[in-house]
Write a protein that holds these residues in place. Structure first.
Motif, PDB file in Angstrom:
ATOM      1  N   THR A  27       0.828  -1.208   0.000  1.00 20.02           N
ATOM      2  CA  THR A  27       0.000   0.000   0.000  1.00 20.02           C
ATOM      3  C   THR A  27       0.858   1.251   0.000  1.00 20.02           C
ATOM      4  OG1 THR A  27      -1.725  -1.180   1.206  1.00 20.02           O
ATOM      5  CG2 THR A  27      -1.826   1.225   1.222  1.00 20.02           C
ATOM      6  N   LEU A  30       2.469   1.964  -3.347  1.00 21.00           N
ATOM      7  CA  LEU A  30       1.584   2.522  -4.365  1.00 21.00           C
ATOM      8  C   LEU A  30       1.688   4.032  -4.428  1.00 21.00           C
ATOM      9  CD1 LEU A  30      -1.693   0.462  -3.738  1.00 21.00           C
ATOM     10  CD2 LEU A  30      -0.046   0.128  -5.581  1.00 21.00           C
ATOM     11  N   ARG A  31       2.138   4.629  -3.328  1.00 18.93           N
ATOM     12  CA  ARG A  31       2.141   6.094  -3.226  1.00 18.93           C
ATOM     13  C   ARG A  31       3.539   6.690  -3.157  1.00 18.93           C
ATOM     14  NH1 ARG A  31       1.457  10.358  -4.829  1.00 18.93           N
ATOM     15  NH2 ARG A  31       0.910  12.179  -3.610  1.00 18.93           N
ATOM     16  N   GLY A 157       3.985  -3.452  -5.507  1.00 22.81           N
ATOM     17  CA  GLY A 157       3.400  -2.117  -5.452  1.00 22.81           C
ATOM     18  C   GLY A 157       4.079  -1.149  -6.398  1.00 22.81           C
ATOM     19  N   LEU A 160       2.838  -1.815  -9.916  1.00 24.57           N
ATOM     20  CA  LEU A 160       1.510  -1.243 -10.106  1.00 24.57           C
ATOM     21  C   LEU A 160       1.576   0.275 -10.204  1.00 24.57           C
ATOM     22  CD1 LEU A 160      -0.574  -3.402  -7.591  1.00 24.57           C
ATOM     23  CD2 LEU A 160      -0.513  -3.606 -10.076  1.00 24.57           C
ATOM     24  N   HIS A 161       2.505   0.868  -9.449  1.00 21.93           N
ATOM     25  CA  HIS A 161       2.664   2.323  -9.450  1.00 21.93           C
ATOM     26  C   HIS A 161       2.983   2.837 -10.853  1.00 21.93           C
ATOM     27  CE1 HIS A 161       4.238   5.939  -6.907  1.00 21.93           C
ATOM     28  NE2 HIS A 161       3.419   6.299  -7.854  1.00 21.93           N
ATOM     29  N   GLU A 166      -2.451   7.869 -11.171  1.00 16.77           N
ATOM     30  CA  GLU A 166      -2.097   8.380  -9.847  1.00 16.77           C
ATOM     31  C   GLU A 166      -3.306   8.492  -8.925  1.00 16.77           C
ATOM     32  OE1 GLU A 166       0.891   9.861  -7.194  1.00 16.77           O
ATOM     33  OE2 GLU A 166       1.006   8.882  -9.150  1.00 16.77           O
ATOM     34  N   LEU A 169      -4.433   5.151  -7.644  1.00 18.01           N
ATOM     35  CA  LEU A 169      -3.533   4.626  -6.611  1.00 18.01           C
ATOM     36  C   LEU A 169      -3.810   5.286  -5.266  1.00 18.01           C
ATOM     37  CD1 LEU A 169      -0.183   4.460  -8.621  1.00 18.01           C
ATOM     38  CD2 LEU A 169      -1.645   2.556  -7.945  1.00 18.01           C
TER      39      LEU A 169
END
Length: 238
Positions: A27, A30-31, A157, A160-161, A166, A169
């Protein structure tokens, strides 16, 4: 010492597979950039397993699980709100999407991992190993095992990013933090396992329905634009 390192590494690695800490690592990745997340995981692993070794080898104490679970639940709910607000701010901006690195993101990662791992099965396994093996070897092996296991989730992650929008996500990370917080609140803090499963399941289903509705609406809004583009191409021959 070497047997303690190897045994702890293997035990913690397999204990982490499918555990919530892997989902938390994914998680965050992802950011945020992968090396930021991995640094936070490494620091948290050293702290958590250092405490485990101290408890198992030197103190022989137990931790109060419910207060820790309540603190972790509140932390994850706050992270959900924080992530959602960041996504809204980036979406309102006319600039190109960028990967934000909040000033205290490493502190947030470390604190959330420490709170999530305190009293978890991985920590309990480390406590048991440290009670009858070389404490330094257990500390090193458990830390490496946790970093490797969560590193796999961070890689997923990060992949996926690169492939997903954006804003999506942001929303996904916010929902995952919300689910973590709700489950820890009802299961760990209040001891209501079935309520925790029901609440998190209902929340996940609601988020999925909202996502499908938003996606369908987005496609419907794009359809007139595509039709006009196709008409212009047919008229001009390009």
């Amino acid at each position: 010492m070497l047997p303690a390192v190897l045994v702890s590494l293997v035990v913690v690695f397999f204990a982490e597979l499918g555990d919530k800490s892997q989902l938390i690592a994914m998680t965050y990745s992802l950011r945020h950039r992968w090396w930021v997340v991995l640094s936070g995981v490494g620091i948290a692993a050293m702290l958590v397993h250092g405490l485990s070794v101290a408890i198992g080898h030197f103190l022989g104490l137990t931790l109060p699980q419910r207060p820790i679970a309540f603190a972790a639940a509140i932390a994850f709910l706050l992270f959900a709100v924080w992530t959602w607000r960041e996504g809204r701010d980036d979406g309102d901006s006319d600039e190109e999407p960028r990967i934000a690195e909040p000033r205290f993101v490493v502190v947030a990662i470390v604190s959330s991992f420490v709170l999530a791992e305190l009293g978890d099965k991985t920590m309990l396994a480390t406590v048991a190993l440290a009670s009858d093996r070389n404490w330094l070897g257990v500390w090193i092996g458990a830390t490496i095992g946790m970093v490797i296991a969560d590193g796999v989730a961070i890689a997923v992650g990060a992949l996926l990013h690169k492939r997903l929008p954006e804003r999506f996500l942001h929303a996904l990370a916010s929902v995952l933090f919300l689910l973590f917080g709700l489950f820890l609140l009802f299961d760990g803090a209040l001891g209501m396992r079935w309520v925790a499963l029901g609440v998190t399941g209902a929340t996940a289903l609601t988020a999925l329905v909202i996502a499908v509705v938003v996606w369908r609406r987005h496609r419907r809004n794009l359809s007139p634009v595509r039709d006009r583009t196709d008409t212009c191409r047919s008229a001009t021959g390009y």
